[in-house]
Design a protein around this motif. Structure first.
Motif, PDB file in Angstrom:
ATOM      1  N   LEU A 178       0.843  -1.196   0.000  1.00 30.46           N
ATOM      2  CA  LEU A 178       0.000   0.000   0.000  1.00 30.46           C
ATOM      3  C   LEU A 178       0.878   1.246   0.000  1.00 30.46           C
ATOM      4  CD1 LEU A 178      -2.641  -1.193   2.595  1.00 30.46           C
ATOM      5  CD2 LEU A 178      -2.779  -1.279   0.095  1.00 30.46           C
ATOM      6  N   ILE A 179       0.754   2.044  -1.028  1.00 34.11           N
ATOM      7  CA  ILE A 179       1.573   3.250  -1.185  1.00 34.11           C
ATOM      8  C   ILE A 179       0.690   4.464  -0.952  1.00 34.11           C
ATOM      9  CG2 ILE A 179       3.033   4.567  -2.751  1.00 34.11           C
ATOM     10  CD1 ILE A 179       3.457   1.915  -4.299  1.00 34.11           C
ATOM     11  N   GLY A 180       0.963   5.196   0.110  1.00 34.77           N
ATOM     12  CA  GLY A 180       0.219   6.417   0.382  1.00 34.77           C
ATOM     13  C   GLY A 180       0.704   7.538  -0.518  1.00 34.77           C
ATOM     14  N   VAL A 181      -0.234   8.288  -1.073  1.00 37.17           N
ATOM     15  CA  VAL A 181       0.089   9.407  -1.969  1.00 37.17           C
ATOM     16  C   VAL A 181      -0.482  10.678  -1.351  1.00 37.17           C
ATOM     17  CG1 VAL A 181      -0.108  10.346  -4.292  1.00 37.17           C
ATOM     18  CG2 VAL A 181      -0.038   7.864  -3.959  1.00 37.17           C
ATOM     19  N   ASP A 182       0.392  11.556  -0.920  1.00 35.10           N
ATOM     20  CA  ASP A 182      -0.022  12.819  -0.312  1.00 35.10           C
ATOM     21  C   ASP A 182       0.218  13.941  -1.323  1.00 35.10           C
ATOM     22  OD1 ASP A 182      -0.805  14.354   2.233  1.00 35.10           O
ATOM     23  OD2 ASP A 182       1.071  15.341   1.650  1.00 35.10           O
ATOM     24  N   ILE A 183      -0.855  14.597  -1.751  1.00 30.33           N
ATOM     25  CA  ILE A 183      -0.750  15.725  -2.676  1.00 30.33           C
ATOM     26  C   ILE A 183      -0.821  16.999  -1.859  1.00 30.33           C
ATOM     27  CG2 ILE A 183      -1.840  16.904  -4.630  1.00 30.33           C
ATOM     28  CD1 ILE A 183      -2.977  14.198  -5.494  1.00 30.33           C
ATOM     29  N   GLY A 184       0.180  17.845  -1.998  1.00 32.25           N
ATOM     30  CA  GLY A 184       0.231  19.041  -1.162  1.00 32.25           C
ATOM     31  C   GLY A 184       0.771  20.240  -1.893  1.00 32.25           C
ATOM     32  N   GLU A 185       1.038  21.288  -1.142  1.00 30.08           N
ATOM     33  CA  GLU A 185       1.534  22.525  -1.741  1.00 30.08           C
ATOM     34  C   GLU A 185       3.039  22.651  -1.592  1.00 30.08           C
ATOM     35  OE1 GLU A 185       0.424  27.256  -1.972  1.00 30.08           O
ATOM     36  OE2 GLU A 185       0.007  26.150  -0.139  1.00 30.08           O
ATOM     37  N   ALA A 186       3.579  22.253  -0.446  1.00 36.01           N
ATOM     38  CA  ALA A 186       5.032  22.357  -0.258  1.00 36.01           C
ATOM     39  C   ALA A 186       5.725  21.307  -1.111  1.00 36.01           C
ATOM     40  CB  ALA A 186       5.382  22.179   1.210  1.00 36.01           C
ATOM     41  N   SER A 187       5.468  20.044  -0.812  1.00 37.27           N
ATOM     42  CA  SER A 187       5.894  18.961  -1.695  1.00 37.27           C
ATOM     43  C   SER A 187       4.711  18.649  -2.597  1.00 37.27           C
ATOM     44  CB  SER A 187       6.291  17.719  -0.891  1.00 37.27           C
ATOM     45  OG  SER A 187       6.578  16.636  -1.747  1.00 37.27           O
ATOM     46  N   LEU A 188       4.895  18.820  -3.888  1.00 42.99           N
ATOM     47  CA  LEU A 188       3.778  18.649  -4.819  1.00 42.99           C
ATOM     48  C   LEU A 188       3.114  17.292  -4.617  1.00 42.99           C
ATOM     49  CD1 LEU A 188       2.307  20.021  -7.173  1.00 42.99           C
ATOM     50  CD2 LEU A 188       3.885  18.865  -8.722  1.00 42.99           C
ATOM     51  N   VAL A 189       3.925  16.233  -4.545  1.00 43.45           N
ATOM     52  CA  VAL A 189       3.443  14.893  -4.241  1.00 43.45           C
ATOM     53  C   VAL A 189       4.475  14.220  -3.347  1.00 43.45           C
ATOM     54  CG1 VAL A 189       2.747  12.647  -5.170  1.00 43.45           C
ATOM     55  CG2 VAL A 189       2.258  14.713  -6.480  1.00 43.45           C
ATOM     56  N   THR A 190       3.999  13.440  -2.405  1.00 46.28           N
ATOM     57  CA  THR A 190       4.868  12.619  -1.555  1.00 46.28           C
ATOM     58  C   THR A 190       4.315  11.203  -1.552  1.00 46.28           C
ATOM     59  OG1 THR A 190       5.365  14.502  -0.127  1.00 46.28           O
ATOM     60  CG2 THR A 190       5.842  12.311   0.754  1.00 46.28           C
ATOM     61  N   VAL A 191       5.195  10.207  -1.748  1.00 53.36           N
ATOM     62  CA  VAL A 191       4.769   8.816  -1.701  1.00 53.36           C
ATOM     63  C   VAL A 191       5.648   8.052  -0.715  1.00 53.36           C
ATOM     64  CG1 VAL A 191       3.818   8.755  -4.031  1.00 53.36           C
ATOM     65  CG2 VAL A 191       6.220   8.222  -3.685  1.00 53.36           C
ATOM     66  N   CYS A 192       5.047   7.074  -0.057  1.00 44.77           N
ATOM     67  CA  CYS A 192       5.803   6.246   0.880  1.00 44.77           C
ATOM     68  C   CYS A 192       4.992   4.988   1.164  1.00 44.77           C
ATOM     69  CB  CYS A 192       6.076   7.011   2.186  1.00 44.77           C
ATOM     70  SG  CYS A 192       7.249   6.179   3.297  1.00 44.77           S
ATOM     71  N   HIS A 193       5.677   3.904   1.524  1.00 46.67           N
ATOM     72  CA  HIS A 193       5.000   2.675   1.944  1.00 46.67           C
ATOM     73  C   HIS A 193       5.782   2.060   3.096  1.00 46.67           C
ATOM     74  CE1 HIS A 193       8.089   1.281  -0.909  1.00 46.67           C
ATOM     75  NE2 HIS A 193       8.051   0.118  -0.272  1.00 46.67           N
ATOM     76  N   ARG A 194       5.193   1.064   3.724  1.00 48.72           N
ATOM     77  CA  ARG A 194       5.855   0.384   4.836  1.00 48.72           C
ATOM     78  C   ARG A 194       6.595  -0.849   4.319  1.00 48.72           C
ATOM     79  NH1 ARG A 194       4.033   1.752  10.115  1.00 48.72           N
ATOM     80  NH2 ARG A 194       2.140   3.049  10.179  1.00 48.72           N
ATOM     81  N   ASP A 195       7.709  -1.182   4.975  1.00 45.80           N
ATOM     82  CA  ASP A 195       8.432  -2.404   4.608  1.00 45.80           C
ATOM     83  C   ASP A 195       7.814  -3.608   5.326  1.00 45.80           C
ATOM     84  OD1 ASP A 195       9.338  -2.382   7.240  1.00 45.80           O
ATOM     85  OD2 ASP A 195      11.326  -1.602   6.725  1.00 45.80           O
ATOM     86  N   ASP A 196       8.455  -4.755   5.198  1.00 50.51           N
ATOM     87  CA  ASP A 196       7.908  -5.984   5.792  1.00 50.51           C
ATOM     88  C   ASP A 196       7.822  -5.919   7.308  1.00 50.51           C
ATOM     89  OD1 ASP A 196       7.708  -7.043   3.270  1.00 50.51           O
ATOM     90  OD2 ASP A 196       9.610  -8.135   3.361  1.00 50.51           O
ATOM     91  N   HIS A 197       8.576  -5.011   7.915  1.00 46.98           N
ATOM     92  CA  HIS A 197       8.560  -4.865   9.374  1.00 46.98           C
ATOM     93  C   HIS A 197       7.619  -3.751   9.827  1.00 46.98           C
ATOM     94  CE1 HIS A 197      11.968  -7.601   9.432  1.00 46.98           C
ATOM     95  NE2 HIS A 197      12.598  -6.813   8.570  1.00 46.98           N
ATOM     96  N   GLY A 198       6.944  -3.111   8.870  1.00 48.53           N
ATOM     97  CA  GLY A 198       5.991  -2.068   9.231  1.00 48.53           C
ATOM     98  C   GLY A 198       6.595  -0.685   9.325  1.00 48.53           C
TER      99      GLY A 198
END
Length: 413
Positions: A178-198
């Motif tokens: 699951l890749i979270g996609v944060d659309i914002g003003e400072a960072s136009l887009v930010t993506v991140c996901h958790r590894d196998d350890h959370g």
């Protein structure tokens, strides 16, 4: 299978003087017919037909006009005025594609001029859309409305295409990334996901692009206001179009890179915020509302979605409430002392301070995992030629047997 709609762009390659004249004639006749039907306040296709029937246009253009004018004059757009440079619209039967891969310029389009005359034109598509154009030519995609317009002295066609895209084979929730996609003003887009350890892993931020878009938008509002105050509305419009084209270029590059990020992990699912809730609750005063409403949330959201679906990557949406305020580790509501910094107020939490946009992206992904998905359909998501010798090409011909916003301008979709 998922149905996906995309707008394809083709650049008409070096039309000769005769064809340029015919294109201008078509555009001028169309815009006069549109203006007359709009001024007449046509609210039905029958009323619009009575106005446009006498214009020297193909039936494809007239039929598109009959559908479009009632939309302009009623609640769909509720236009109070009319832009003076509308694209020429054709219904889905109007355009014809031909493909000659042995030629330096492979693609040709038949453009209706009027009832008994059509123009075959060499055209060069956006190279990133080649597979879509091939699907359209092969009958594996369905052609929708097309639009002809001129930009900076060059003629273009926008063609709507719809096709079915295969979904990736279903995997269990535990196997999904699951890749979270944060659309914002400072960072136009930010993506991140958790590894196998959370733990959050491999965050990627498009902060420089956020700065670029903020600068372009500030320039747009400042310069166009000054030009309008001087009465230079046409110059302001042209200047604004150029800046928005630059912003669109940034959007397309960033959203493509977001999808490439997703492709780099196994069984990705992109999770975005449901923007219905953001826009309905947005009221931060005139200045901030203007910045946020015009920021491009919806456009970025739509581009990520259709580019992901095209690659077979699932996209989900969740309610965005407090995703930027809660700590991803303990769910405590914290605060942001700076735009890029999140501070957790839970003394027992190890997080303390964290990158705010990454924190938000992880919260977005986690919200889907917790069962708060709000899947929504977006059926309308929508997003350079060189000289070359022609070995073979279709010829202009007489009629085929089958010939039968506020303001909405050139770049309307």
């Amino acid at each position: 299978m998922t149905e996906l709609t995309k707008t394809l762009e083709l650049k008409l390659v070096d039309p000769n003087a005769h064809k340029r004249r015919k294109l201008r004639e078509t555009r001028d006749a169309y815009q006069h017919a549109l203006q007359d039907a709009f001024d007449a306040g046509c609210t039905t296709q029958t009323e619009a037909n009575d106005v446009v029937v006498n214009y020297d246009l193909s039936g494809y253009a007239k039929n598109a006009l009959k559908k479009y004018v009632p939309q302009l004059t009623t609640t769909t757009y509720n236009a109070g005025d009319l832009h003076d440079d509308h694209p020429v619209r054709f219904t889905n039967e109007g355009l014809r594609l031909d493909h000659h891969p042995e030629n330096a310029i492979e693609w040709y389009v038949k453009i209706p001029h009027h009832e008994d005359y059509h123009l075959w034109m060499p055209a060069q598509p956006n190279p990133d859309q080649r597979n879509w154009l091939e699907a359209l030519h092969a009958g594996d995609a369905e052609m929708g409305e097309s639009r002809l317009f001129q930009r900076d002295g060059t003629w273009y066609l926008h063609v709507t295409a719809t096709r079915d895209v295969e979904d990736r084979s279903e995997v269990s929730t535990d196997e999904r990334t699951l890749i979270g996609v944060d659309i914002g003003e400072a960072s136009l887009v930010t993506v991140c996901h958790r590894d196998d350890h959370g733990s959050p892993t491999h965050p990627e931020l498009w902060a420089d692009e956020g700065k670029t878009v903020r600068r372009l938008r500030k320039t747009y509002f400042t310069a166009t206001r000054r030009l309008q105050q001087r009465g230079s509305d046409r110059l302001a419009e042209s200047f604004g179009d150029d800046l928005w084209n630059q912003i669109d270029d940034v959007f397309h590059r960033v959203t493509r890179e977001v999808v490439e990020y997703a492709e780099s992990v196994e069984n990705p699912v992109l999770v975005l915020e449901d923007l219905t809730y953001i826009r309905e609750s947005m009221d931060y005063g005139e200045y901030m509302n203007r910045r946020l409403h015009g920021w491009g949330f919806a456009k970025l959201h739509a581009q990520i979605r259709y580019k992901a679906v095209e690659r077979g990557i699932p996209v989900e949406t969740v309610n965005p409430r407090n995703t930027s305020k809660e700590c991803y580790a303990c769910d405590e509501v914290g605060y942001r002392p700076k735009q890029a910094t999140f501070t957790c107020t839970n003394d027992d939490c190890w997080v303390g301070e964290y990158q705010a946009d990454v924190n938000g992206a992880i919260n977005i992904a986690d919200r889907y995992l917790s069962g708060e998905s709000r899947s929504r359909e977006h059926p309308n998501d929508d997003d350079s030629a060189e000289d070359g010798a022609h070995l073979t090409a279709p010829q202009d011909s007489q009629a085929d047997a089958e010939t039968q916003q506020l303001t909405r301008g050139t770049y309307a979709s």
